[in-house]
Design a protein around this motif. Structure first.
Motif, mmCIF file in Angstrom:
data_model
loop_
_atom_site.group_PDB
_atom_site.id
_atom_site.type_symbol
_atom_site.label_atom_id
_atom_site.label_comp_id
_atom_site.label_asym_id
_atom_site.label_seq_id
_atom_site.Cartn_x
_atom_site.Cartn_y
_atom_site.Cartn_z
ATOM 1 N N THR A 489 1.192 83.672 71.373
ATOM 2 C CA THR A 489 2.589 84.093 71.472
ATOM 3 C C THR A 489 3.479 82.864 71.385
ATOM 4 O O THR A 489 3.284 81.902 72.143
ATOM 5 N N VAL A 490 4.451 82.871 70.485
ATOM 6 C CA VAL A 490 5.294 81.706 70.267
ATOM 7 C C VAL A 490 6.651 82.150 69.751
ATOM 8 O O VAL A 490 6.762 83.167 69.061
ATOM 9 N N SER A 491 7.698 81.418 70.087
ATOM 10 C CA SER A 491 9.046 81.733 69.602
ATOM 11 C C SER A 491 9.268 81.085 68.237
ATOM 12 O O SER A 491 9.038 79.881 68.077
ATOM 13 N N PRO A 492 9.720 81.846 67.260
ATOM 14 C CA PRO A 492 9.984 81.258 65.937
ATOM 15 C C PRO A 492 11.082 80.206 65.965
ATOM 16 O O PRO A 492 11.138 79.359 65.065
ATOM 17 N N SER A 493 11.955 80.232 66.970
ATOM 18 C CA SER A 493 13.048 79.251 67.000
ATOM 19 C C SER A 493 12.527 77.830 67.151
ATOM 20 O O SER A 493 13.195 76.878 66.767
ATOM 21 N N ASP A 494 11.322 77.690 67.712
ATOM 22 C CA ASP A 494 10.658 76.385 67.737
ATOM 23 C C ASP A 494 9.827 76.301 66.464
ATOM 24 O O ASP A 494 8.642 76.611 66.445
ATOM 25 N N LEU A 495 10.479 75.896 65.408
ATOM 26 C CA LEU A 495 9.874 75.958 64.077
ATOM 27 C C LEU A 495 8.616 75.112 63.974
ATOM 28 O O LEU A 495 7.638 75.513 63.336
ATOM 29 N N ILE A 496 8.606 73.953 64.614
ATOM 30 C CA ILE A 496 7.437 73.069 64.540
ATOM 31 C C ILE A 496 6.234 73.706 65.221
ATOM 32 O O ILE A 496 5.122 73.749 64.674
ATOM 33 N N GLN A 497 6.453 74.258 66.423
ATOM 34 C CA GLN A 497 5.355 74.891 67.143
ATOM 35 C C GLN A 497 4.874 76.140 66.416
ATOM 36 O O GLN A 497 3.666 76.386 66.289
ATOM 37 N N PHE A 498 5.814 76.947 65.925
ATOM 38 C CA PHE A 498 5.452 78.185 65.240
ATOM 39 C C PHE A 498 4.651 77.883 63.972
ATOM 40 O O PHE A 498 3.644 78.537 63.688
ATOM 41 N N LEU A 563 28.392 73.958 55.057
ATOM 42 C CA LEU A 563 29.387 74.288 56.080
ATOM 43 C C LEU A 563 28.857 75.443 56.914
ATOM 44 O O LEU A 563 28.374 76.436 56.372
ATOM 45 N N ILE A 564 28.931 75.328 58.226
ATOM 46 C CA ILE A 564 28.495 76.401 59.126
ATOM 47 C C ILE A 564 29.724 77.170 59.582
ATOM 48 O O ILE A 564 30.662 76.587 60.137
ATOM 49 N N THR A 565 29.722 78.476 59.356
ATOM 50 C CA THR A 565 30.878 79.318 59.650
ATOM 51 C C THR A 565 30.797 79.896 61.061
ATOM 52 O O THR A 565 29.846 79.639 61.810
ATOM 53 N N ASP A 566 31.786 80.716 61.381
ATOM 54 C CA ASP A 566 31.845 81.339 62.705
ATOM 55 C C ASP A 566 30.738 82.371 62.929
ATOM 56 O O ASP A 566 30.576 82.871 64.051
ATOM 57 N N LEU A 567 29.974 82.719 61.884
ATOM 58 C CA LEU A 567 28.862 83.646 62.058
ATOM 59 C C LEU A 567 27.709 83.025 62.832
ATOM 60 O O LEU A 567 26.800 83.726 63.273
ATOM 61 N N CYS A 568 27.723 81.725 63.000
ATOM 62 C CA CYS A 568 26.621 81.017 63.660
ATOM 63 C C CYS A 568 26.366 81.597 65.053
ATOM 64 O O CYS A 568 27.295 81.789 65.842
ATOM 65 N N SER A 569 25.087 81.876 65.341
ATOM 66 C CA SER A 569 24.710 82.414 66.647
ATOM 67 C C SER A 569 24.094 81.365 67.550
ATOM 68 O O SER A 569 23.727 81.655 68.683
ATOM 69 N N GLY A 570 23.925 80.161 67.022
ATOM 70 C CA GLY A 570 23.421 79.078 67.849
ATOM 71 C C GLY A 570 21.914 78.994 67.954
ATOM 72 O O GLY A 570 21.398 78.408 68.907
ATOM 73 N N CYS A 571 21.185 79.542 66.981
ATOM 74 C CA CYS A 571 19.720 79.497 67.063
ATOM 75 C C CYS A 571 19.199 78.075 66.873
ATOM 76 O O CYS A 571 18.139 77.712 67.391
ATOM 77 N N GLY A 572 19.896 77.252 66.100
ATOM 78 C CA GLY A 572 19.530 75.858 65.939
ATOM 79 C C GLY A 572 18.398 75.579 64.981
ATOM 80 O O GLY A 572 17.961 74.432 64.851
ATOM 81 N N VAL A 573 17.897 76.598 64.291
ATOM 82 C CA VAL A 573 16.780 76.386 63.376
ATOM 83 C C VAL A 573 17.184 75.474 62.225
ATOM 84 O O VAL A 573 16.383 74.665 61.746
ATOM 85 N N CYS A 574 18.435 75.550 61.804
ATOM 86 C CA CYS A 574 18.893 74.712 60.687
ATOM 87 C C CYS A 574 18.767 73.231 61.000
ATOM 88 O O CYS A 574 18.558 72.403 60.095
ATOM 89 N N THR A 575 18.876 72.859 62.277
ATOM 90 C CA THR A 575 18.724 71.446 62.643
ATOM 91 C C THR A 575 17.303 70.966 62.398
ATOM 92 O O THR A 575 17.072 69.767 62.167
ATOM 93 N N GLN A 576 16.347 71.895 62.482
ATOM 94 C CA GLN A 576 14.953 71.539 62.255
ATOM 95 C C GLN A 576 14.603 71.509 60.777
ATOM 96 O O GLN A 576 13.577 70.947 60.388
ATOM 97 N N ILE A 577 15.458 72.132 59.954
ATOM 98 C CA ILE A 577 15.205 72.194 58.519
ATOM 99 C C ILE A 577 15.850 71.019 57.794
ATOM 100 O O ILE A 577 15.294 70.485 56.831
ATOM 101 N N CYS A 578 17.009 70.612 58.251
ATOM 102 C CA CYS A 578 17.766 69.556 57.567
ATOM 103 C C CYS A 578 16.960 68.253 57.516
ATOM 104 O O CYS A 578 16.565 67.719 58.568
ATOM 105 N N PRO A 579 16.712 67.708 56.322
ATOM 106 C CA PRO A 579 15.872 66.498 56.208
ATOM 107 C C PRO A 579 16.581 65.215 56.625
ATOM 108 O O PRO A 579 15.927 64.178 56.798
ATOM 109 N N VAL A 580 17.918 65.258 56.777
ATOM 110 C CA VAL A 580 18.654 64.025 57.107
ATOM 111 C C VAL A 580 19.401 64.142 58.433
ATOM 112 O O VAL A 580 20.278 63.321 58.725
ATOM 113 N N SER A 581 19.075 65.151 59.224
ATOM 114 C CA SER A 581 19.682 65.345 60.557
ATOM 115 C C SER A 581 21.200 65.396 60.491
ATOM 116 O O SER A 581 21.902 64.822 61.344
#
Length: 589
Positions: A489-498, A563-581
């Motif tokens: 059992t693992v949360s997908p929001s932790d992309l590395i662990q998942f 650009l991140i719009t107001d639809l953002c829910s704060g999951c933070g997965v995009c921070t784990q995807i971005c190659p340049v932080s």
């Protein structure tokens, strides 16, 4: 009597309350879900209301309630009736005691379904009455009266509203909610309720003997009615009857079919008083076939002659078109509705922050050449992410995956299924896969709710339809009890662990189960859970589009910069995807 502006399903629920129902069971499925949702939220409700784990379970519980003398309804969508078909067919033999209504909501045009099947065919197959409303008001009246009809003939009554009835709104004349005064009591009668062959043969004969009087009664009820105004006639049923009345000229006769089986003598009398007849109905040619059997030499136009299509839903403009093609006058031209020019295409898409997107992104990354059977739920939209290769029906993802593996498919097979769908019909497939040693990976997308149909609770949520807290079912323990050796059992929001868990599963043989567990983002929003939002540093963004390709609707590209719009829910997965932080939490001043 009061008049209220109601959704069709709300009007249906109120009709049930006016009939003083004792019990209601169902499984959520669009367009039927709001009936149970309305009943379970009714203030000072006296009846028992339940979301069951699947339609077969719901049907059998409702039938048992009826056998105890209680008025009961079971609700589902048309494909759910397939799941309940086994008890449906036999319950026509055993009959019922308390009024028993089977609501099967059909979905012409497949707005939210995998097929366009016609529930009227099931009613004919089972030889039980079927009521087919043409308006929201008629839906309310029919379901209210269906319980008495059921008790009169001791048969289940199939009630078939369609999407345009369930999800339209109208002023509805309402009666008083009736008080309950029944006590459940099952009277033993093995010859009636134990369907061994010796009993079944007698019960089948009794079922057949009810048909003639049932047909006459439905004519007397006024659900099947006609008005003769000329030498050309139109016969219509369901919502199509409303469309015909709206568009056809006053010189044309109309017969409306609202109940089945249709009385042959009545139908023949209408048809043979006209020179030709057009039959207008959605989906199967149920009325048309009945008309052809009694028409004599009168020509019958309809689906079999190409005048009306077999598929799709009707509308006033389409009905007018079919009438004119059959040389039947209409009141005026009814142009088809046109979409405004220049509107962008807006396909269905997973919500911003949805765990399904992250899980499927990781699956695609780890199993690049994999085959991906999937199931019925929000996650079917993973088709857009390239992680849905098959979808048939509830629970089929695991069995399709298993079948592919046993057939000898060499590619990795990874199937996805939701928590509610797994409990619906996925467990048996998993048990079978373990028993027969299939080499598959099963990802259970556990978002803690039955999301697609309106956020109804299920056994994993720890609360019943009535809001009563119950111990939540452990999917992990269920899978282990089926004999699965690898369950994580693992949360997908932790992309590395998942991603790491997916790689572990890929390296193993046999059945592996990964439970991707994370609450639905809409549930979190309703609970006012604020995880904060994120921003893109325009100085650091290199425009590589890695975040754009992730598919989150909260991320857009402007002048080559994300650009991140107001639809953002704060999951933070995009921070784990971005190659340049370049993406970081938004800092509030």
């Amino acid at each position: 009597m009061v008049v209220k502006y109601l959704l069709g399903n709300e009007a249906i629920a109120h009709g049930c309350l006016e009939a003083a129902i004792d019990t209601a069971f169902g499984y959520p499925g669009t367009p039927s879900s709001e009936v149970i949702d309305t009943l379970r939220a009714w203030p000072d409700r006296q009846s028992y209301v339940e979301w069951s784990v699947n339609e077969k379970v719901a049907y059998e519980e409702a039938l048992a309630s009826s056998w105890c003398g209680m008025r009961s309804i079971v609700t589902m969508k048309h494909v759910g009736l397939n799941v309940a078909a086994d008890p449906l067919m036999t319950s026509a033999y055993t009959g019922v005691k308390g009024g028993f209504v089977v609501l099967s909501a059909d979905d012409p045009f497949a707005h939210s379904s995998q097929n366009e099947q016609d529930s009227r065919c099931y009613a004919a197959f089972a030889r039980i009455p079927c009521l087919d409303p043409s308006s929201v008001q008629e839906a309310h009246d029919m379901v209210r009266d269906a319980f008495s009809l059921s008790e009169e003939f001791l048969l289940p009554v199939l009630f078939r509203p369609t999407t345009r009835i369930c999800h339209s709104k109208s002023d509805v004349n309402l009666g008083e909610v009736a008080a309950l005064d029944r006590q459940a009591s099952f009277e033993k009668d093995p010859r009636q309720y134990v369907v061994i062959p010796a009993h079944t043969r007698v019960l089948h004969k009794q079922l057949n003997e009810k048909q003639a009087s049932l047909k006459k009664r439905l004519v007397e009820s006024g659900y099947n009615r006609s008005v003769t105004r000329g030498k050309i006639g139109v016969i219509a049923g369901g919502i199509a009857a409303s469309y015909v009345r709206e568009v056809v000229a006053d010189s044309v006769s109309i017969a409306q079919i609202g109940a089945y089986p249709i009385d042959d003598e009545w139908l023949s009398g209408f048809i043979r008083s006209h020179e030709r007849i057009l039959v207008v109905e959605e989906l199967a040619p149920v009325i048309e076939e009945a008309a052809r059997q009694v028409a004599g030499v009168v020509p019958i136009l309809g689906k079999k002659t190409g005048h009306v299509p077999y598929e799709g839903e009707l509308s006033p403009s389409r009905v007018a078109q079919y009438l004119q093609a059959a040389d039947i006058p209409v009141k005026s031209d009814y142009p088809a509705a046109q979409s405004p020019a220049g509107l962008p295409v807006r396909p269905p898409i997973l919500c911003a922050g949805c765990m399904h997107r992250t899980a499927m992104y990781a699956i695609r990354k780890v199993f690049r050449d994999g085959i991906f059977p999937s199931d019925i739920g929000c996650y079917t939209l993973g088709l857009q992410l390239g992680v849905v290769d098959t979808t048939i029906c509830m629970g089929a993802s695991i069995t399709v995956a298993s079948g592919m593996a046993q057939a000898g498919e060499k590619h990795d097979i990874v199937c996805t299924i939701g928590d509610s769908t797994f409990l619906h019909t996925g467990i048996q497939g998993l048990l079978n896969a373990v028993y027969n040693d299939a080499n598959i990976t099963v990802v259970i997308l556990d978002n803690r709710i039955t999301a697609m149909t309106g956020h109804q609770p299920n056994p994993t949520t720890g609360v019943t339809a009535s809001g009563v807290e119950r111990p939540a079912v452990s999917l992990e323990m269920l899978c282990r009890s089926c004999g699965v050796p690898f369950v994580e059992t693992v949360s997908p929001s932790d992309l590395i662990q998942f991603t790491g868990v997916l790689k572990d599963a890929k390296a193993r043989k046999g059945v592996k189960v990964i439970i991707a567990k994370q609450p639905c983002v809409i549930t979190e929003r309703r609970a006012k859970i604020n995880r904060g939002k994120f921003r893109v540093s325009s100085n650091n963004c290199i425009g590589c589009k890695a975040c754009i390709k992730f598919g989150c609707p909260a991320i857009e590209l402007h002048s080559g910069i994300a650009l991140i719009t107001d639809l953002c829910s704060g999951c933070g997965v995009c921070t784990q995807i971005c190659p340049v932080s370049a993406i970081s939490p938004e800092v509030k001043e």
